[in-house]
Design an enzyme around this catalytic site. Structure first.
Site, PDB file in Angstrom:
ATOM      1  N   CYS A  46       0.839  -1.213   0.000  1.00 27.69           N
ATOM      2  CA  CYS A  46       0.000   0.000   0.000  1.00 27.69           C
ATOM      3  C   CYS A  46       0.869   1.255   0.000  1.00 27.69           C
ATOM      4  CB  CYS A  46      -0.918   0.027   1.225  1.00 27.69           C
ATOM      5  SG  CYS A  46      -2.004  -1.398   1.326  1.00 27.69           S
TER       6      CYS A  46
ATOM      7  N   ARG B 296      -7.817  -4.434  -3.109  1.00 29.74           N
ATOM      8  CA  ARG B 296      -7.392  -3.257  -3.894  1.00 29.74           C
ATOM      9  C   ARG B 296      -8.385  -3.054  -5.040  1.00 29.74           C
ATOM     10  NH1 ARG B 296      -2.324  -2.569  -1.722  1.00 29.74           N
ATOM     11  NH2 ARG B 296      -1.544  -4.533  -0.876  1.00 29.74           N
TER      12      ARG B 296
HETATM   13  C1  BEZ Z   1       0.627  -4.605   1.881  1.00 29.31           C
HETATM   14  O1  BEZ Z   1       1.833  -4.815   1.901  1.00 29.31           O
HETATM   15  O2  BEZ Z   1       0.151  -3.547   1.500  1.00 29.31           O
HETATM   16  C2  BEZ Z   1      -0.293  -5.694   2.346  1.00 29.31           C
HETATM   17  C3  BEZ Z   1       0.058  -6.992   2.085  1.00 29.31           C
HETATM   18  C4  BEZ Z   1      -0.783  -8.007   2.536  1.00 29.31           C
HETATM   19  C5  BEZ Z   1      -1.952  -7.705   3.217  1.00 29.31           C
HETATM   20  C6  BEZ Z   1      -2.297  -6.375   3.424  1.00 29.31           C
HETATM   21  C7  BEZ Z   1      -1.468  -5.370   2.990  1.00 29.31           C
END
Ligand code: BEZ
Length: 236
Positions: free
Chosen positions: A53, A136
């Site tokens: 993110c 997402r």
């Molecule tokens: C992230 O790195 O943004 C992420 C990865 C797995 C689950 C939630 C967020």
């Protein structure tokens, strides 16, 4: 008690974007009403202070001007509170560098959705992926508040920003020039003319009249140069 139906509500292409009021890092918004006359990307991310993110926010923020030039505003959302959003965006600006992008300030609104009410309205919560984090999701909403395209990615996969920008430009080009855009289209590539009847007669289409080239009755293209597209789609 919310029903299963509410949890799995999934707006579809062509639907009016579900309305909501929310608190964001840039003040209150009333969606999509506040965005009448503009294109807008409404997107969700799983959680603040997570690495994928973070890379996406740095990229979105770095590209914000480019999206604005293409008449498109950005609005983010996650199932986190306002103070988490503020602290995360401050950390991004002060500490994180990604692919040469640093000191990046996120100026577009980030919605707090701790109650998950917006995430549920937009099908951003997909319980078999996660029951507490939004996937997402990317909703492309047009100036009349209609959902024109939707892309969903799972938690582990960061978005492709060339594709998000391509969609914004292609949707506007399709509207302005009354054409469709073929696989991997980018401004400057030939565009597709609609089916016989909607754009010239089948006879004229096959004879190559009306500024088009037909390989068969159902596959007709025409040239549309890059400058013409960009002049119509991009702000001066
Ligand atoms: C992230 O790195 O943004 C992420 C990865 C797995 C689950 C939630 C967020």
């Amino acid at each position: 008690m919310e029903t299963e139906q509410e949890i799995i509500a999934m707006p579809r292409i062509g639907d009016k974007a579900p309305e909501f009021k929310a608190v964001t890092t840039q003040g209150n918004i009333h969606f999509p009403n506040d965005y009448k006359g503009d294109w807008v990307i409404l997107f969700s991310h799983p959680a603040d202070f997570t690495p994928v993110c973070t890379s996406e926010f740095i990229t979105f923020a770095s590209l914000e001007e480019k999206f604005l030039k293409a008449n498109c505003k950005l609005v983010g959302l996650s199932i986190d509170g306002l103070y988490s959003h503020i602290a995360w965006l401050r950390s991004i600006k002060e500490k994180i560098e990604y692919k040469g992008m640093k000191n990046v300030e996120v100026k577009f609104p980030l919605i707090e959705d701790i109650t998950m009410s917006v995430a549920k309205k937009y099908g951003m919560l997909q319980p078999n992926e996660s029951s507490t984090k939004a996937v997402r999701a990317v909703f492309f909403v047009d100036p009349k508040g209609i959902i024109r395209a939707i892309i969903y990615y799972p938690l582990s996969l960061g978005r492709n920003f060339d594709e998000l920008y391509r969609v914004v430009v292609a949707l506007q080009a399709a509207d302005k020039f009354e054409v469709a855009t073929p696989a991997d289209w980018n401004p400057g590539d030939d565009v597709i003319i609609g089916p016989a009847g909607s754009c010239g007669t089948a006879e004229n289409r096959m004879q190559g009249k009306e500024d088009m080239e037909c390989k068969d009755w159902y596959f007709c293209t025409r040239k549309l140069d890059k400058d013409t597209v960009l002049k119509k789609v991009l702000k001066k």
